[in-house]
Scaffold this motif. Structure first.
Motif, PDB file in Angstrom:
ATOM      1  N   SER A  68      48.140  79.413  31.046  1.00  0.00           N
ATOM      2  CA  SER A  68      48.223  78.146  30.317  1.00  0.00           C
ATOM      3  C   SER A  68      47.828  78.312  28.861  1.00  0.00           C
ATOM      4  N   PHE A  71      50.891  79.577  27.161  1.00  0.00           N
ATOM      5  CA  PHE A  71      51.912  78.549  26.964  1.00  0.00           C
ATOM      6  C   PHE A  71      51.494  77.535  25.900  1.00  0.00           C
ATOM      7  N   TYR A  81      56.635  74.297  27.035  1.00  0.00           N
ATOM      8  CA  TYR A  81      56.832  74.972  28.318  1.00  0.00           C
ATOM      9  C   TYR A  81      58.281  74.773  28.754  1.00  0.00           C
ATOM     10  N   ALA A  89      57.472  73.432  37.111  1.00  0.00           N
ATOM     11  CA  ALA A  89      56.382  74.173  36.466  1.00  0.00           C
ATOM     12  C   ALA A  89      55.326  74.578  37.483  1.00  0.00           C
ATOM     13  N   HIS A  93      54.169  78.269  38.237  1.00  0.00           N
ATOM     14  CA  HIS A  93      52.764  78.662  38.057  1.00  0.00           C
ATOM     15  C   HIS A  93      52.238  79.339  39.323  1.00  0.00           C
TER      16      HIS A  93
END
Length: 175
Positions: A68, A71, A81, A89, A93
């Motif tokens: 994160s 990103f 993103y 997402a 992830h």
């Protein structure tokens, strides 16, 4: 709000820095310290434990925080993103995070993405800080100056999840 520092052409070389960036870096250092302190307390036999389903393990929480930060650093430079929905997402992830199986791997990723995030913050120009950025998942836009600390806040939020995981195996220490 303008900085009382002299107007510099492009970037603020240390020690003169935009106060918003300076504050974001200070918060990032606090998040880094919390992540390391909290993750260090996780027993080896609990690193890959999850309360069930798609709930993250201690290792996947650290990997998630690391990715994160990367990103978010891209977001600072105009690249939101790439997944169009939170559902996509989340699936992406989880797939990335579940590839990690050791504390060392997760911390190495954290170190790399933390360095990227620091670089992204310190490389911002005054013009960039004054601009707006497109947020992911059709959330609109936000002034970059208002989201410089989103990486540290995101990390703190997930470290609270790790704190909770620790209580599930009996660790009630607040140190």
């Amino acid at each position: 709000m303008r900085s009382s520092a002299p107007c510099l052409p492009k970037r603020w070389p240390n020690p003169i820095m935009n106060p918003l960036v300076e504050s974001a870096l200070a918060e990032l250092e606090q998040a880094d310290a919390r992540l390391r302190r909290t993750f260090e307390k996780t027993p080896d036999d609990r690193l890959l434990w999850s309360p069930g389903g798609t709930a993250r393990t201690a290792i996947s929480l650290v990997a998630h925080c690391a990715y994160s930060l990367g990103f978010i650093a891209e977001l600072f430079h105009g690249k939101p993103y790439p997944a169009p929905t939170t559902e996509q997402a989340d699936a992406e992830h989880l797939a990335r995070e579940n590839a990690f199986t050791t504390r060392a791997e997760a911390l190495a990723l954290w170190d790399a993405k933390l360095a990227e995030h620091r670089q992204a913050l310190t490389s911002l120009t005054e013009e960039q800080i004054a601009s707006t950025v497109v947020l992911p998942f059709n959330l609109g836009q936000a002034p970059l100056s208002m989201i410089l600390n989103v990486g540290s806040r995101h990390t703190h939020d997930h470290m609270a999840q790790l704190d909770y995981l620790q209580t599930t195996w009996g660790d009630r220490s607040w140190n």
